[in-house]
Design a protein around this motif. Sequence first.
Motif, mmCIF file in Angstrom:
data_model
loop_
_atom_site.group_PDB
_atom_site.id
_atom_site.type_symbol
_atom_site.label_atom_id
_atom_site.label_comp_id
_atom_site.label_asym_id
_atom_site.label_seq_id
_atom_site.Cartn_x
_atom_site.Cartn_y
_atom_site.Cartn_z
ATOM 1 N N GLY A 96 0.819 -1.203 0.000
ATOM 2 C CA GLY A 96 0.000 0.000 0.000
ATOM 3 C C GLY A 96 0.851 1.249 0.000
ATOM 4 O O GLY A 96 1.964 1.275 -0.524
ATOM 5 N N GLU A 97 0.342 2.298 0.623
ATOM 6 C CA GLU A 97 0.991 3.611 0.626
ATOM 7 C C GLU A 97 1.024 4.177 2.038
ATOM 8 O O GLU A 97 0.139 3.899 2.838
ATOM 9 C CB GLU A 97 0.232 4.602 -0.274
ATOM 10 C CG GLU A 97 0.066 4.167 -1.720
ATOM 11 C CD GLU A 97 -1.060 3.176 -1.924
ATOM 12 O OE1 GLU A 97 -0.977 2.405 -2.908
ATOM 13 O OE2 GLU A 97 -2.011 3.149 -1.106
ATOM 14 N N PHE A 98 2.040 4.983 2.318
ATOM 15 C CA PHE A 98 2.022 5.724 3.579
ATOM 16 C C PHE A 98 0.843 6.703 3.577
ATOM 17 O O PHE A 98 0.204 6.916 4.607
ATOM 18 C CB PHE A 98 3.318 6.524 3.759
ATOM 19 C CG PHE A 98 4.506 5.699 4.150
ATOM 20 C CD1 PHE A 98 4.443 4.797 5.211
ATOM 21 C CD2 PHE A 98 5.717 5.842 3.479
ATOM 22 C CE1 PHE A 98 5.546 4.047 5.581
ATOM 23 C CE2 PHE A 98 6.827 5.103 3.842
ATOM 24 C CZ PHE A 98 6.745 4.201 4.890
ATOM 25 N N ILE A 99 0.579 7.280 2.395
ATOM 26 C CA ILE A 99 -0.440 8.326 2.310
ATOM 27 C C ILE A 99 -0.870 8.470 0.851
ATOM 28 O O ILE A 99 -0.088 8.235 -0.063
ATOM 29 C CB ILE A 99 0.150 9.655 2.858
ATOM 30 C CG1 ILE A 99 -0.910 10.729 3.013
ATOM 31 C CG2 ILE A 99 1.300 10.147 1.999
ATOM 32 C CD1 ILE A 99 -0.406 11.935 3.819
ATOM 33 N N GLN A 100 -2.142 8.814 0.646
ATOM 34 C CA GLN A 100 -2.634 9.043 -0.715
ATOM 35 C C GLN A 100 -3.888 9.906 -0.666
ATOM 36 O O GLN A 100 -4.737 9.743 0.210
ATOM 37 C CB GLN A 100 -2.948 7.727 -1.429
ATOM 38 C CG GLN A 100 -3.418 7.912 -2.866
ATOM 39 C CD GLN A 100 -3.566 6.596 -3.621
ATOM 40 O OE1 GLN A 100 -3.072 5.568 -3.178
ATOM 41 N NE2 GLN A 100 -4.243 6.613 -4.745
#
Length: 299
Positions: free
Chosen positions: A12-16
Amino acid sequence: MKHYGICPGSCGEFIQGMIKDKEYLVSYAVNMYSRADIHETTKNINKGPFKSRRALETVFEHFGLSKDDTKNISLRIKSNIPLGKGMASSTADIGATIRATLSFLNKDITDKEISKIAATIEPTDSIYIKNNCIFDPLKGEIFKRLGYIDGIKILTLEPDERLNTQHIRKRQDYFIKKKTNEEKLKYAFDILEKGFENKDLSLVGKAATISSILNENIHKKEGLSEIIKISEDYGAYGVNIAHSGTVVGIILDKDMDETKLKEKLIMNKINKKYKKIYCLNVIRAGLRGGSYEVHKKSK
């Protein structure tokens, strides 16, 4: 002569999210990989996955070559990255193929150019860029380089459920809901930047948790609030998600023993939904590849 490319996946992502009508993300790479192998032949030509094949053709076109020149190139993908979970499986396949094709053509281009090529095929992650960065997944452009924090590991919670990223993006309310998160997301991006600037994993984790909660209006992660509470009680740095996928990650450092955290999650029956719970190491992103000779076995 055969040519290969290797690309890591992500959790996934740290932030989006969206800021000023543009979508940005900060993804990270983990120690799961896709490998592409290509060679020229006239027999038993394997086309490979559609997106990877398109990546091969696009690299040829980038250098002014015809895609007809690829008709005798066989492409095979091997990967241990789960499909449809938001772990960058197709992004990694595309990246590995681009790197193998560059080796085949004896050409080289920058990580920024590779990202832009990949973005013409589908929205992409920033896992082709060695250091973490704020990244535009639609154009494949780097907005800001953040750096890299060593020694992070992720306790990964993987459900059976799969999700098609393109289906989420095509929903009529996708960008509307993204926009409603904008102000809080700006705050999360500010915290994330400070976290990387100061090598402070607690700030990175805080930003990731904020982004995870905000994304509940896009795709709800079952048990997320409980996972966050259990993680906080344990002393984890934060919780991140695949914003267009199904996995959840708990951010730890390499010296933390995740055994008790995993036990607590199972005790609270989180494993009923997230049936696979395992640890991954965060690594430097980027592609690698080259060529090798295939020697026929003697009879």
